[in-house]
Design a protein around this motif. Structure first.
Motif, PDB file in Angstrom:
ATOM      1  N   ASP A  71       0.831  -1.201   0.000  1.00 39.86           N
ATOM      2  CA  ASP A  71       0.000   0.000   0.000  1.00 39.86           C
ATOM      3  C   ASP A  71       0.867   1.254   0.000  1.00 39.86           C
ATOM      4  OD1 ASP A  71      -2.794   0.700  -0.074  1.00 39.86           O
ATOM      5  OD2 ASP A  71      -2.524   1.619   1.904  1.00 39.86           O
ATOM      6  N   HIS A  72       1.950   1.231   0.777  1.00 41.60           N
ATOM      7  CA  HIS A  72       2.881   2.364   0.794  1.00 41.60           C
ATOM      8  C   HIS A  72       3.631   2.479  -0.538  1.00 41.60           C
ATOM      9  CE1 HIS A  72       2.836   3.913   4.999  1.00 41.60           C
ATOM     10  NE2 HIS A  72       2.259   2.741   5.208  1.00 41.60           N
ATOM     11  N   ASN A 105       1.234   3.806  -3.217  1.00 45.38           N
ATOM     12  CA  ASN A 105       0.481   5.002  -2.863  1.00 45.38           C
ATOM     13  C   ASN A 105      -1.019   4.718  -2.748  1.00 45.38           C
ATOM     14  OD1 ASN A 105       0.262   7.721  -2.122  1.00 45.38           O
ATOM     15  ND2 ASN A 105      -0.111   8.387  -4.230  1.00 45.38           N
ATOM     16  N   GLY A 106      -1.343   3.639  -2.034  1.00 40.26           N
ATOM     17  CA  GLY A 106      -2.735   3.349  -1.697  1.00 40.26           C
ATOM     18  C   GLY A 106      -3.545   2.700  -2.797  1.00 40.26           C
ATOM     19  N   PRO A 120       4.588   0.213   9.663  1.00 46.15           N
ATOM     20  CA  PRO A 120       3.510   1.192   9.485  1.00 46.15           C
ATOM     21  C   PRO A 120       2.208   0.520   9.068  1.00 46.15           C
ATOM     22  CG  PRO A 120       4.852   1.118   7.518  1.00 46.15           C
ATOM     23  CD  PRO A 120       5.512   0.203   8.513  1.00 46.15           C
ATOM     24  N   LYS A 121       1.119   1.175   9.405  1.00 49.33           N
ATOM     25  CA  LYS A 121      -0.180   0.710   8.954  1.00 49.33           C
ATOM     26  C   LYS A 121      -0.412   1.194   7.518  1.00 49.33           C
ATOM     27  CE  LYS A 121      -2.386   0.062  13.421  1.00 49.33           C
ATOM     28  NZ  LYS A 121      -1.126  -0.064  14.142  1.00 49.33           N
ATOM     29  N   PRO A 122      -1.432   0.637   6.821  1.00 51.30           N
ATOM     30  CA  PRO A 122      -1.662   1.041   5.428  1.00 51.30           C
ATOM     31  C   PRO A 122      -1.958   2.535   5.297  1.00 51.30           C
ATOM     32  CG  PRO A 122      -2.929  -0.931   5.983  1.00 51.30           C
ATOM     33  CD  PRO A 122      -2.377  -0.408   7.267  1.00 51.30           C
ATOM     34  N   LEU A 123      -1.693   3.068   4.115  1.00 51.52           N
ATOM     35  CA  LEU A 123      -2.053   4.452   3.824  1.00 51.52           C
ATOM     36  C   LEU A 123      -3.569   4.615   3.729  1.00 51.52           C
ATOM     37  CD1 LEU A 123       0.526   5.413   1.039  1.00 51.52           C
ATOM     38  CD2 LEU A 123       0.577   6.073   3.449  1.00 51.52           C
ATOM     39  N   GLN A 124      -4.229   3.640   3.112  1.00 47.09           N
ATOM     40  CA  GLN A 124      -5.676   3.737   2.928  1.00 47.09           C
ATOM     41  C   GLN A 124      -6.390   3.649   4.274  1.00 47.09           C
ATOM     42  OE1 GLN A 124      -7.273   1.587  -0.734  1.00 47.09           O
ATOM     43  NE2 GLN A 124      -5.317   0.540  -0.482  1.00 47.09           N
ATOM     44  N   LYS A 125      -7.348   4.536   4.468  1.00 46.96           N
ATOM     45  CA  LYS A 125      -8.092   4.556   5.715  1.00 46.96           C
ATOM     46  C   LYS A 125      -9.577   4.295   5.461  1.00 46.96           C
ATOM     47  CE  LYS A 125      -4.301   5.604   7.823  1.00 46.96           C
ATOM     48  NZ  LYS A 125      -3.552   4.511   8.491  1.00 46.96           N
TER      49      LYS A 125
END
Length: 383
Positions: free
Chosen positions: A110-111, A114-115, A179-184
């Motif tokens: 995801d990083h 870029n999501g 890190p957690k995913p970029l997408q929320k």
């Protein structure tokens, strides 16, 4: 009003041919290839044509016309590297994969992208794969119960620190992913199936529900059931439908292609596939899962894609797609015979007609709403 958002445009995904044999169990010549070079060019073509998603397939062993298979997660990442907007769904099979490993893999991708990564959780229909890998082959509803835990673990790891889970299939102890995913809140979670267990699972935990191809009436019955259950659960789920698209300048040309695919069906492979998937579906308590009512001809396209009937001229196909949207379909998952040229044709000839019809229907709905409002105001004034 449809259960699909009346203002949102219907989305389009395509099956990534990362396994050999294309999307039909037929010996008909195909200009589709399972190589990375072909698939990266296809992804760029699909992105330019207006597709939103690509779905990589998960297969571990040969069979049913697919002698070679590229692994879904790494192949998805290679497609993401070749594109800038397309979102790629990596198919994952609970059992061989542990959800915490998948959570970390996809968070990293995801990083990197870029999501643009998503997941399709496949509960399992191919018993031979599980046997070959030494994995237990669970009963039908148990496979979906495992998938339910798998998805809940994914969501927990992606959204919480010090996450703990005590289930029948998975145990997580005070785990923090960073890190957690970029997408929320997290990457989109897709899931397929047609059985009651599949619908129940999607109505409680999945973001998207894929169903096999079917008639509009059959699709609507599934949508009505799953959306009623989702409302009871305070959950929202969107609907994707499988379709094998044969778009040609004339209806006669399109039907001739379909007849040729079926005429050259790999009979032994189709029957073997049918035996495997119908065993998996009939194992559900209701005896009805994916493929439970599929004919030999349906099984030549292994997700009942012919039954959706997106076969004909661009105008015919566009009208049928917009009708599917009106009954609650949010996404068409498309397969093609010759992928690159047919995806390009679809983007040039069919998709603009879909958008035009959507705009016309939206305008008509807005006009009807305005007229109703004026009538109500007039009645209030008269009173």
């Amino acid at each position: 009003m449809s259960q699909s958002s009346s203002s949102a445009t219907i989305k389009f995904a395509y099956w990534v041919p990362n396994v050999s044999g294309g999307l039909v169990v037929s010996t008909i010549p195909q200009r589709t290839d399972w190589s990375l070079e072909y698939n990266q060019k296809l992804a760029q073509t699909a992105e330019k044509a207006g597709f939103d998603y690509a779905l990589s397939q998960i297969r571990f062993t040969a069979g049913y016309g697919a002698e070679h298979q590229h692994e879904s997660v790494s192949f998805s990442q290679a497609i993401l590297h070749a594109t800038t907007k397309l979102k790629v769904l990596a198919a994952i099979l609970p059992g061989p994969w542990h959800p915490a490993v998948v959570a970390k893999q996809l968070a990293t991708i995801d990083h990197i992208s870029n999501g643009r990564i998503a997941i399709n959780v496949v509960s399992g229909w191919f018993k031979g794969e599980f046997q070959a890998l030494g994995e237990p082959w669970l009963e039908h509803d148990e496979r979906y119960r495992r998938s339910n835990e798998f998805i809940r673990v994914l969501k927990g790891i992606w959204t919480q620190d010090k996450f703990t889970f005590k289930g029948d299939f998975y145990r997580i102890n005070d785990y923090t992913l960073s890190p957690k995913p970029l997408q929320k809140p997290h990457p989109e979670i897709f899931q397929g199936g047609s059985s009651r267990a599949a619908r129940d699972n999607a109505a409680s935990v999945s973001d998207w529900y894929f169903t096999n191809g079917n008639t509009p009436e059959g699709i609507k019955a599934q949508i009505d059931d799953i959306q009623a259950k989702a409302r009871e659960n305070g959950h929202k789920v969107r609907i994707g439908v499988n379709a094998f698209i044969i778009a040609r300048d004339t209806e006669e040309e399109a039907k001739a292609v379909l007849d040729d695919i079926i005429k050259h069906a790999h009979v032994e492979a189709v029957h073997a596939f049918g035996d495997a998937v119908k065993q998996a579906g009939k194992a559900s308590p209701e005896g009805e899962g994916n493929w439970a009512k599929s004919t030999f001809e349906d099984l030549v396209q292994y997700n009942d894609g012919f039954r959706t009937n997106l076969i004909g001229t661009p105008q015919q196909i566009a009208e049928r797609i917009v009708h599917l949207k009106s009954i609650g379909v949010d996404l068409i998952l498309a397969g093609f015979l010759h992928f690159i040229e047919e995806v390009e044709y679809f983007g040039r000839k069919v998709l603009p007609l879909v958008r035009e019809l959507e705009a016309q229907r939206a305008a008509a709905t807005s006009a009807d709403t305005s007229a109703d409002t004026r009538e109500a105001e007039a009645a209030t004034s008269a009173a």
